[in-house]
Design a protein around this motif. Structure first.
Motif, PDB file in Angstrom:
ATOM      1  N   ALA A 147      61.630  53.143  13.917  1.00 15.08           N
ATOM      2  CA  ALA A 147      62.813  53.883  13.480  1.00 15.08           C
ATOM      3  C   ALA A 147      62.848  54.033  11.958  1.00 15.08           C
ATOM      4  CB  ALA A 147      64.076  53.152  13.949  1.00 15.08           C
ATOM      5  N   ASP A 203      65.041  55.334   9.955  1.00 14.13           N
ATOM      6  CA  ASP A 203      66.328  55.360   9.255  1.00 14.13           C
ATOM      7  C   ASP A 203      67.168  54.111   9.468  1.00 14.13           C
ATOM      8  OD1 ASP A 203      68.105  56.881   7.552  1.00 14.13           O
ATOM      9  OD2 ASP A 203      69.442  57.079   9.288  1.00 14.13           O
ATOM     10  N   GLU A 204      66.694  53.162  10.273  1.00 12.93           N
ATOM     11  CA  GLU A 204      67.509  51.981  10.575  1.00 12.93           C
ATOM     12  C   GLU A 204      67.372  50.947   9.456  1.00 12.93           C
ATOM     13  OE1 GLU A 204      69.650  52.111  13.057  1.00 12.93           O
ATOM     14  OE2 GLU A 204      68.847  54.097  13.484  1.00 12.93           O
ATOM     15  N   HIS A 216      60.788  50.777  17.953  1.00 11.56           N
ATOM     16  CA  HIS A 216      60.981  52.223  17.996  1.00 11.56           C
ATOM     17  C   HIS A 216      60.315  52.965  16.840  1.00 11.56           C
ATOM     18  CE1 HIS A 216      64.073  50.923  20.785  1.00 11.56           C
ATOM     19  NE2 HIS A 216      64.382  52.164  21.091  1.00 11.56           N
ATOM     20  N   ARG A 269      63.213  53.622  25.424  1.00 13.06           N
ATOM     21  CA  ARG A 269      63.241  55.050  25.739  1.00 13.06           C
ATOM     22  C   ARG A 269      64.507  55.725  25.208  1.00 13.06           C
ATOM     23  NH1 ARG A 269      61.166  52.594  30.371  1.00 13.06           N
ATOM     24  NH2 ARG A 269      63.195  52.609  31.416  1.00 13.06           N
ATOM     25  N   MET A 270      65.343  54.976  24.517  1.00 15.44           N
ATOM     26  CA  MET A 270      66.575  55.519  23.948  1.00 15.44           C
ATOM     27  C   MET A 270      66.393  55.826  22.471  1.00 15.44           C
ATOM     28  SD  MET A 270      69.402  52.868  25.442  1.00 15.44           S
ATOM     29  CE  MET A 270      69.694  52.615  27.186  1.00 15.44           C
ATOM     30  N   PRO A 271      67.246  56.679  21.896  1.00 20.70           N
ATOM     31  CA  PRO A 271      67.263  56.822  20.437  1.00 20.70           C
ATOM     32  C   PRO A 271      67.602  55.478  19.799  1.00 20.70           C
ATOM     33  CG  PRO A 271      68.520  58.578  21.487  1.00 20.70           C
ATOM     34  CD  PRO A 271      68.194  57.588  22.564  1.00 20.70           C
ATOM     35  N   PRO A 272      67.126  55.217  18.594  1.00 28.03           N
ATOM     36  CA  PRO A 272      67.362  53.912  17.961  1.00 28.03           C
ATOM     37  C   PRO A 272      68.827  53.491  17.906  1.00 28.03           C
ATOM     38  CG  PRO A 272      65.706  55.120  16.739  1.00 28.03           C
ATOM     39  CD  PRO A 272      66.232  56.061  17.779  1.00 28.03           C
ATOM     40  N   THR A 322      65.630  50.059  26.551  1.00 26.67           N
ATOM     41  CA  THR A 322      66.128  50.740  25.349  1.00 26.67           C
ATOM     42  C   THR A 322      65.019  51.393  24.541  1.00 26.67           C
ATOM     43  OG1 THR A 322      66.014  48.747  23.942  1.00 26.67           O
ATOM     44  CG2 THR A 322      68.054  49.116  25.184  1.00 26.67           C
ATOM     45  N   ARG A 327      55.195  51.739  15.959  1.00 26.18           N
ATOM     46  CA  ARG A 327      56.093  51.783  17.115  1.00 26.18           C
ATOM     47  C   ARG A 327      55.403  51.031  18.243  1.00 26.18           C
ATOM     48  NH1 ARG A 327      57.563  54.241  21.888  1.00 26.18           N
ATOM     49  NH2 ARG A 327      59.782  54.837  22.070  1.00 26.18           N
TER      50      ARG A 327
END
Length: 324
Positions: free
Chosen positions: A254, A256-257, A252, A223-226, A221, A133
């Motif tokens: 992430a 699951d992306e 992120h 600081r946002m969820p993916p 972004t 990350r």
């Protein structure tokens, strides 16, 4: 020249000698499990000649980074279960603060439950895999835009050319010529003919220019969820699901992306999980359903397994925009 280029664009470029190197800041960190630096940081490398990334024979990894505090260089090494980070430049403090997350401290591999023998074996053989990350969006977004609908060799060459020409020499005692990628304003001032010389067509260049104009909003972004981050990224014309996924996977961490719209990935996943090398995006997503919440990790493990279908079709032809 060893000093690299800096200053204004075009004819105003001047060669500036590199200043004497001050001692770097140092931080040590002990991960809570196995850690393979090459596996964790490998996705940040944009080709073998990436000016912002070096993997050294001693196992250390170097990164030249544009941080919120300015340019910085980070050297990461691991020995005896302990990680050492050494950083230089205005961004050194930020890089060391982010070091654990860069190396997967926010990632939880235990959440992954393999449903296929191939993935269980690969995870057993690669226990040091963590999802990085970076906490930086533009760093991953711009090279992902350059990789849209071209061969990886073309995209890597474009990134290498533009970062070397318009980026800043990396601070610190870097190995070879390393450069920090250009600031948003510098990207915005690159002349159209320089994009073409680097092999970047007008569509990708225009997408980069639109992105750097709202760079501050896009960096927010992180600081946002993916999913929310991807939604904001895709508001920029030219940025679609492929590019947004490739970005948040790195920025992120992430898990699951999934990258959809890729030329080869559905066939690789289909071949590995169901013996179907002709799988499309819909089939790939269906096969990955058992890994909901961890689909990107599942794809990473598939790619690391080496279970890739034999290439039978013609390779994607290289473009000729650089000849214009």
């Amino acid at each position: 020249m060893p000093g690299g280029r800096t200053g204004a664009l075009g004819d105003a470029f001047t060669e500036v000698p590199r200043q004497a190197v001050a001692p770097g800041r140092v931080r040590t960190w002990v991960p809570d499990g196995p850690l393979d630096l090459r596996l964790v940081l490998g996705p940040l490398r944009r080709g073998p000649g990436d000016p912002a990334f070096r993997a050294m024979p001693d196992g250390s990894v170097w990164r030249a980074v544009r941080t919120p505090l300015g340019p910085g260089t980070l050297r990461v090494s691991a020995r005896g279960g302990q990680v050492c980070g050494e950083a230089w430049g205005p961004g050194a403090e930020w890089l060391l603060e982010q070091l654990p997350e860069l190396l997967g401290a926010a990632d939880d591999p235990s959440l992954f439950v393999p449903r296929h023998r191939l993935l269980a074996l690969t995870r057993h053989r690669r226990p040091g895999l963590r999802l990085t990350r970076t906490g930086l969006v533009m760093e991953s977004l711009i090279p992902s835009i350059l990789e849209q609908k071209v061969t990886t060799a073309e995209a890597y060459a474009a990134w290498r050319t533009l970062v070397r020409k318009y980026g800043e020499p990396a601070p610190g005692p870097v190995p070879g010529r390393m450069h920090v990628m250009p600031a948003p304003r510098t990207w915005a001032l690159i002349p159209s003919w320089e994009w073409r010389r680097a092999g970047v067509d007008d569509k990708r260049a225009s997408t980069v220019l639109r992105a750097v104009r709202v760079a501050a909003r896009l960096e927010e972004t992180v600081r946002m969820p993916p999913a929310a981050a991807r939604e904001r990224l895709e508001r920029v014309p030219g940025i679609g699901p492929w590019t947004s996924a490739e970005t948040v996977q790195r920025s992120h961490g992430a898990p699951d992306e999934v990258t959809v719209g890729d030329l080869h990935l559905p066939g690789i996943v289909g071949h590995a999980l169901a013996g179907n090398r002709w799988a499309d995006d819909a089939e790939m997503l269906r096969l990955l359903e058992p890994y909901a919440g961890q689909r990107h990790r599942a794809v990473r493990l598939i790619l690391l397994s080496g279970r890739v279908p034999e290439r039978r079709g013609p390779r994607m032809p290289k473009g000729h925009v650089g000849r214009l």
